[in-house]
Design an enzyme around this catalytic site. Sequence first.
Site, mmCIF file in Angstrom:
data_model
loop_
_atom_site.group_PDB
_atom_site.id
_atom_site.type_symbol
_atom_site.label_atom_id
_atom_site.label_comp_id
_atom_site.label_asym_id
_atom_site.label_seq_id
_atom_site.Cartn_x
_atom_site.Cartn_y
_atom_site.Cartn_z
ATOM 1 C CE LYS A 82 -16.702 -6.786 4.011
ATOM 2 N NZ LYS A 82 -16.022 -8.024 4.430
ATOM 3 C CD GLU A 113 -1.672 -2.412 1.654
ATOM 4 O OE1 GLU A 113 -0.465 -2.635 1.935
ATOM 5 O OE2 GLU A 113 -2.564 -3.276 1.795
ATOM 6 C CG MET A 139 22.889 12.542 2.652
ATOM 7 S SD MET A 139 24.049 13.691 1.862
ATOM 8 C CE MET A 139 23.072 14.244 0.459
ATOM 9 C CG PHE A 150 -9.580 -9.963 11.294
ATOM 10 C CD1 PHE A 150 -8.314 -10.327 11.752
ATOM 11 C CD2 PHE A 150 -9.826 -9.961 9.937
ATOM 12 C CE1 PHE A 150 -7.325 -10.706 10.853
ATOM 13 C CE2 PHE A 150 -8.832 -10.338 9.035
ATOM 14 C CZ PHE A 150 -7.582 -10.714 9.495
ATOM 15 C CD GLN A 151 -7.128 -7.540 7.731
ATOM 16 O OE1 GLN A 151 -8.018 -7.309 6.925
ATOM 17 N NE2 GLN A 151 -5.954 -8.028 7.364
#
Lengths: 582, 178
Positions: free
Chosen positions: A184, A72, A497, A134-135
């Site tokens: 949802k 993502e 760097m 969940f999630q």
Amino acid sequence: MQQKDVLPMKPEIADKQLAVKPVITGSEAVIRSLIEEGVDTIFGYPGGAIMPIYDALYDFQDQVHHILVRHEQGATHAAQGYARSSGKVGVAFATSGPGATNLVTGLADAYMDSTPMVCITGQVAAALLGTDAFQETDVIGITMPITKWNIQVTRPEDIPGAMAKAFYIARSGRPGPVLVDITKNAQFGEFEYEYKKCEYIRSYRPIPELSQEAVSEAAALINSAKKPFILCGHGVLLSGAEKALIALAEKAQIPIGSTLLGLSAVPVDHPMYVGMLGMHGNYGPNMLTGEADVVIAVGMRFDDRVTGDVGTYVPNAKVIHIEIDAAEINKIVKADVAVHADAKPALEALIQQVNPADHTAWLEEFRAADKKEYDKVQHRELYPQEGELKMAEVIRLISEKTKGEAVLVTDVGQHQMVASRYYRFKNPNTNVTSGGMGTMGFSLPAAMGAKMGTPEKEVVAIIGDGCFQMTLQELATIHQSQIGVKIVILNNNFLGMVRQWQQLFFDRRYSSTEMVNPDFVQVAKGFYIPGKKVTAREDISAAIDEMLAHQGAYLLEVVVEKEDNVFPMVPAGAPITTIRLE
Amino acid sequence: MQKEYTVTVYTEDRIGITNRITIIFTRRGINITSLTTAETEIPGVYKFVITVMSTREKLDKVVGQIERLIEIHRAFVHEEDEVVYQELALYKISTRSLHTGDIERLIRENNARILTITAEYFVIEKTGHQQELTDFIKKLEPYGLIEYTKSGRVAIVKWSRRFHEHLKELHTQDADIS
């Protein structure tokens, strides 16, 4: 491919023909809203809580192109690259929980670099909110400080309004990222769909009213100046004010320096352009901030990398700050004249009142400084005759061979500074880099997005070996979606760097900066992307030609000098005029 | 120099708006010493009154960053002499102490009042500035103070007229920001 044949897309047409609003699911409303906002490309990754939206997307594949990324974070950077090159709003999809938290880096990056982006996340059903389902994660709470706006939608009928506001907020005023979190149940629920674009929010004034008084004060300061200096920031590009800025500079003969994100607003070969500001910018524009008597800062926020020690910054100058975001005015540098406005109308008004002037002697000072930098640094960087390959000569060749017309997408570190210093940008919005956040791993996914946003342009990603390994899985996306980006890895087998700072400020104690790298060409081959590795000076020119001539994605690994340093350099926190050439 | 300031913020009525405001103080390490919020005379517009110990310079920047938020109408920093303000305290005292000493005089002299009396305790209410309210604790201590609680600050700005006219104009506009 399937297309839904139930109703025409425009609700007002549907209204006329059927005299009713269509009853559709929240998920379908998300997709239709995106189409109403002109979205044709989405970067995303499905998962449980966003499955209804992906299901709705299935019916609109002929109108909306979904790019399946491999992480993502890649979706957010791709959306950023898309937005930065095309000027349109970038869109990313992710599921709840880990999908949503993986957006965080990209959101923060887009917030710092004022990039218009709308992220849509799925969320657990409203009844489960707060139960550690969940999630489930509180993505609204997490992203509050790194989004311009965010909203959770728990009812289908609220979706069109939220989407309309999201796009309006993301693209208006100082642009920024917006997140819309949709539960949802709201995705599944049905309602009478109607879409109205948002054009006004009563507590939000994206475009401040231009004060003629401030413009007159600014003009008077400029007309009295002996050594005026324009600092061109990202806001010039965002406002589409490039031509106005150049016209002002030409009329009053004012040199223009650019911030990292302002690069490409003014062609590098323009006679008034004097180079990049900041820690690794050019010698002249940094040194001469110390001498300027009027500084005209346009669409920039005086980042500490630009100012160095603020206490000693522009000691002899009156500061005119043209800036759309009131919170940036007087935040770092006190403005003698604050022009709180969109850059383009402000500059256009200013040009009317600024007198033609001749600052030949002042411009000569920049040219003398340029010569000094060229003799001490640039010549040996750009045209080395012996030793290992240098980053700068690779950038010079790419710049020459693309005629400065490619979209250059850089990552973060030495290669970024070298690319920004030596690529000779010709057209606006061709510099895509992670400036404020300095997000390693930005450029591979951002380059994908930039290519999707401007398919007619050559897009070249310049990436360090460390950065590449942060998001290299997007090679799979590039292959799957056949995105023709050119990938150049400047490999010094170091986190260059950090190593440079360790050398200069930590007594060469190279703590955890040396890298034992994979065979990058073999890695690319594993993703079905052709490539080549170059180590010798005599091979580099032909290899770049081969890369640019190749149809489709190509990876070129260039092994460069292992312990090279980027100069000029200003040590962090030191006065910007103490810039060192070696 | 650090001193006490009052910050007022006018907002839309939205879930999470308190969080959006307070994280901006958090980022700069400024401790909020009191926070009061309620709907204004304009339906749908809320006013936050926040007291902090900080510097004017810092707070001017904080207020700019608060105003940048989409659902904020305006935010202001006020010096002590720019606001009329008040706080409210409640003091719970054992009823037995009613018979000891001269509590009636204490209540009269301090412009306090009794809200309720039960067999076990009674509750005194007093409004004022923080110092007066905490001074009153000391005066009540001999009578057996059971509990003390105090509100945050409510404040009215002395020069607020023009802004409130602007707010009233907003009232005629669509408040929907969902």
